[in-house]
Motif scaffolding. Structure first.
Motif, PDB file in Angstrom:
ATOM      1  N   ALA A   1       0.843  -1.178   0.104  1.00  0.00           N
ATOM      2  CA  ALA A   1       0.024  -0.067   0.233  1.00  0.00           C
ATOM      3  C   ALA A   1       0.871   1.152  -0.007  1.00  0.00           C
ATOM      4  O   ALA A   1       1.887   1.138   0.464  1.00  0.00           O
ATOM      5  N   GLN A   2       0.168   2.212  -0.648  1.00  0.00           N
ATOM      6  CA  GLN A   2       1.126   3.474  -0.781  1.00  0.00           C
ATOM      7  C   GLN A   2       0.868   4.192   0.644  1.00  0.00           C
ATOM      8  O   GLN A   2      -0.103   4.154   1.383  1.00  0.00           O
ATOM      9  N   THR A   3       2.343   4.836   1.056  1.00  0.00           N
ATOM     10  CA  THR A   3       2.070   5.713   2.121  1.00  0.00           C
ATOM     11  C   THR A   3       2.801   6.911   1.913  1.00  0.00           C
ATOM     12  O   THR A   3       3.801   7.115   0.961  1.00  0.00           O
ATOM     13  N   VAL A   4       2.499   8.138   2.616  1.00  0.00           N
ATOM     14  CA  VAL A   4       2.993   9.434   2.478  1.00  0.00           C
ATOM     15  C   VAL A   4       3.487   9.958   3.792  1.00  0.00           C
ATOM     16  O   VAL A   4       2.632   9.719   4.641  1.00  0.00           O
ATOM     17  N   THR A   5       4.816  10.341   3.898  1.00  0.00           N
ATOM     18  CA  THR A   5       5.518  10.520   5.111  1.00  0.00           C
ATOM     19  C   THR A   5       5.979  12.066   5.432  1.00  0.00           C
ATOM     20  O   THR A   5       6.777  12.262   4.437  1.00  0.00           O
ATOM     21  N   GLN A   6       5.593  12.865   5.987  1.00  0.00           N
ATOM     22  CA  GLN A   6       5.963  14.089   6.374  1.00  0.00           C
ATOM     23  C   GLN A   6       6.681  14.161   7.980  1.00  0.00           C
ATOM     24  O   GLN A   6       6.029  14.173   8.879  1.00  0.00           O
ATOM     25  N   SER A   7       7.882  14.353   7.805  1.00  0.00           N
ATOM     26  CA  SER A   7       8.741  14.079   9.052  1.00  0.00           C
ATOM     27  C   SER A   7       8.836  15.445   9.893  1.00  0.00           C
ATOM     28  O   SER A   7       9.296  15.273  10.889  1.00  0.00           O
ATOM     29  N   GLN A   8       8.468  16.469   9.447  1.00  0.00           N
ATOM     30  CA  GLN A   8       8.344  17.927  10.456  1.00  0.00           C
ATOM     31  C   GLN A   8       6.747  18.279  10.454  1.00  0.00           C
ATOM     32  O   GLN A   8       6.312  18.726   9.803  1.00  0.00           O
ATOM     33  N   PRO A   9       6.703  18.027  11.890  1.00  0.00           N
ATOM     34  CA  PRO A   9       5.358  18.341  12.261  1.00  0.00           C
ATOM     35  C   PRO A   9       5.156  20.025  12.034  1.00  0.00           C
ATOM     36  O   PRO A   9       4.024  20.258  12.046  1.00  0.00           O
ATOM     37  N   GLU A  10       6.005  20.757  12.384  1.00  0.00           N
ATOM     38  CA  GLU A  10       6.013  21.843  12.503  1.00  0.00           C
ATOM     39  C   GLU A  10       7.409  22.635  11.982  1.00  0.00           C
ATOM     40  O   GLU A  10       8.312  22.138  12.136  1.00  0.00           O
ATOM     41  N   MET A  11       7.356  23.747  11.319  1.00  0.00           N
ATOM     42  CA  MET A  11       8.449  24.545  10.829  1.00  0.00           C
ATOM     43  C   MET A  11       8.046  26.090  11.012  1.00  0.00           C
ATOM     44  O   MET A  11       6.985  26.511  10.930  1.00  0.00           O
ATOM     45  N   SER A  12       9.073  26.743  11.328  1.00  0.00           N
ATOM     46  CA  SER A  12       9.247  28.227  11.216  1.00  0.00           C
ATOM     47  C   SER A  12      10.254  28.744  10.312  1.00  0.00           C
ATOM     48  O   SER A  12      11.220  28.425  10.020  1.00  0.00           O
ATOM     49  N   VAL A  13       9.547  30.011   9.642  1.00  0.00           N
ATOM     50  CA  VAL A  13      10.599  30.917   8.728  1.00  0.00           C
ATOM     51  C   VAL A  13      10.287  32.179   8.903  1.00  0.00           C
ATOM     52  O   VAL A  13       9.315  32.671   9.066  1.00  0.00           O
ATOM     53  N   GLN A  14      11.541  32.843   8.782  1.00  0.00           N
ATOM     54  CA  GLN A  14      11.264  34.444   8.782  1.00  0.00           C
ATOM     55  C   GLN A  14      10.773  34.739   7.498  1.00  0.00           C
ATOM     56  O   GLN A  14      11.119  34.478   6.516  1.00  0.00           O
ATOM     57  N   GLU A  15       9.758  35.841   7.633  1.00  0.00           N
ATOM     58  CA  GLU A  15       9.484  36.389   6.309  1.00  0.00           C
ATOM     59  C   GLU A  15      10.336  36.846   5.368  1.00  0.00           C
ATOM     60  O   GLU A  15      11.464  37.462   5.819  1.00  0.00           O
ATOM     61  N   ALA A  16      10.232  36.631   4.029  1.00  0.00           N
ATOM     62  CA  ALA A  16      11.185  36.761   2.895  1.00  0.00           C
ATOM     63  C   ALA A  16      12.227  35.824   2.809  1.00  0.00           C
ATOM     64  O   ALA A  16      12.764  36.009   1.757  1.00  0.00           O
ATOM     65  N   GLU A  17      12.273  34.838   3.865  1.00  0.00           N
ATOM     66  CA  GLU A  17      13.344  33.872   3.706  1.00  0.00           C
ATOM     67  C   GLU A  17      12.654  32.650   2.819  1.00  0.00           C
ATOM     68  O   GLU A  17      11.516  32.491   2.459  1.00  0.00           O
ATOM     69  N   THR A  18      13.445  31.613   2.749  1.00  0.00           N
ATOM     70  CA  THR A  18      13.065  30.519   1.978  1.00  0.00           C
ATOM     71  C   THR A  18      13.077  29.255   2.964  1.00  0.00           C
ATOM     72  O   THR A  18      14.003  29.304   3.888  1.00  0.00           O
ATOM     73  N   VAL A  19      12.283  28.291   2.656  1.00  0.00           N
ATOM     74  CA  VAL A  19      11.968  27.400   3.593  1.00  0.00           C
ATOM     75  C   VAL A  19      11.600  25.939   2.701  1.00  0.00           C
ATOM     76  O   VAL A  19      10.991  25.950   1.625  1.00  0.00           O
ATOM     77  N   THR A  20      12.384  24.798   3.123  1.00  0.00           N
ATOM     78  CA  THR A  20      11.933  23.600   2.471  1.00  0.00           C
ATOM     79  C   THR A  20      11.027  22.756   3.397  1.00  0.00           C
ATOM     80  O   THR A  20      11.652  22.455   4.357  1.00  0.00           O
TER      81      THR A  20
END
Lengths: 113, 112
Positions: A1-20
């Motif tokens: 069966a297919q599964t999808v995993t997101q390992s980061q429950p929360e993230m923060s980034v400064q306005e105008a910066e880049t986040v992945t």
């Protein structure tokens, strides 16, 4: 069966910066679609970007782009020039051959002014 | 061009009751899918309707049933409600051959 995993429950980034935001998936299918959806507090699930597995070129939509690594089964979302309106839950999703969408558990993104 | 609409926006029921949620697809779309999103989780696929027939079904009990009308709108029915049925119920529409599903704003169901 297919599964999808997101390992980061929360993230923060400064306005105008880049986040992945990271996402990995598991499947035995060779042709499929991957998506990133955004869900703000209003609850509406909004399509951010989609990627067709047979296309090697990474999808881009304005400030949003993906890094699709098919062999590694990885599908990360990059948000450039982050804006306050980008604050939301982000869900990585996989569309199965029989048209079901399987979602990850989501990553809550905070934008710091 | 109206997007996917759902009604009602909020609903409160008690255990054992029955509930009906409604969805109108995006103009031109012929396929409707329903998802359950528990608090803090990603949506889970319930079932999909096309040509008034249930085409696919996820891992949900028979208490969950649906219907699609000739105008492509759809209903989700849940019988014998349990506390665990409290969730956001999302409807999504698409073309049968389309790769992208578009979501409505959802119905928040609270079971007391």
């Amino acid at each position: 069966a297919q599964t999808v995993t997101q390992s980061q429950p929360e993230m923060s980034v400064q306005e105008a910066e880049t986040v992945t935001l990271s996402c990995t998936y598991d499947t035995s299918e060779s042709d499929y679609y991957l998506f990133w959806y955004k869900q703000p507090p209003s609850r509406q699930m909004i399509l951010v970007i989609r990627q067709e597995a047979y296309k090697q070129q990474n999808a881009t939509e304005n400030r949003f782009s993906v890094n699709f690594q098919k062999a590694a089964k990885s599908f990360s979302l990059k948000i450039s020039d982050s804006q306050l309106g980008d604050a939301a839950m982000y869900f990585c999703a996989y569309r199965t051959r029989d048209d079901k969408i399987i979602f990850g558990k989501g990553t809550r993104l905070h934008i710091l002014p | 061009d109206a997007g996917v609409t759902q009604s009602p926006t909020h609903l409160i029921k008690t255990r054992g009751q029955q509930v009906t949620l409604r969805c109108s697809p995006k103009s031109g779309h012929d396929t409707v899918s329903w998802y359950q999103q528990a608090l803090g989780q990603g949506p889970q696929f319930i079932f999909q309707y096309y040509e008034e027939e249930e085409r696919q079904r996820g891992n949900f009990p028979d208490r969950f049933s649906g219907h699609q009308f000739p105008n492509y709108s759809s209903e989700l029915n849940v019988n014998a409600l349990l506390l665990g049925d409290s969730a956001l119920y999302l409807c999504a529409s698409s073309f049968l051959s389309g790769e992208t599903q578009y979501f409505g704003p959802g119905t928040r169901l609270l079971v007391l």
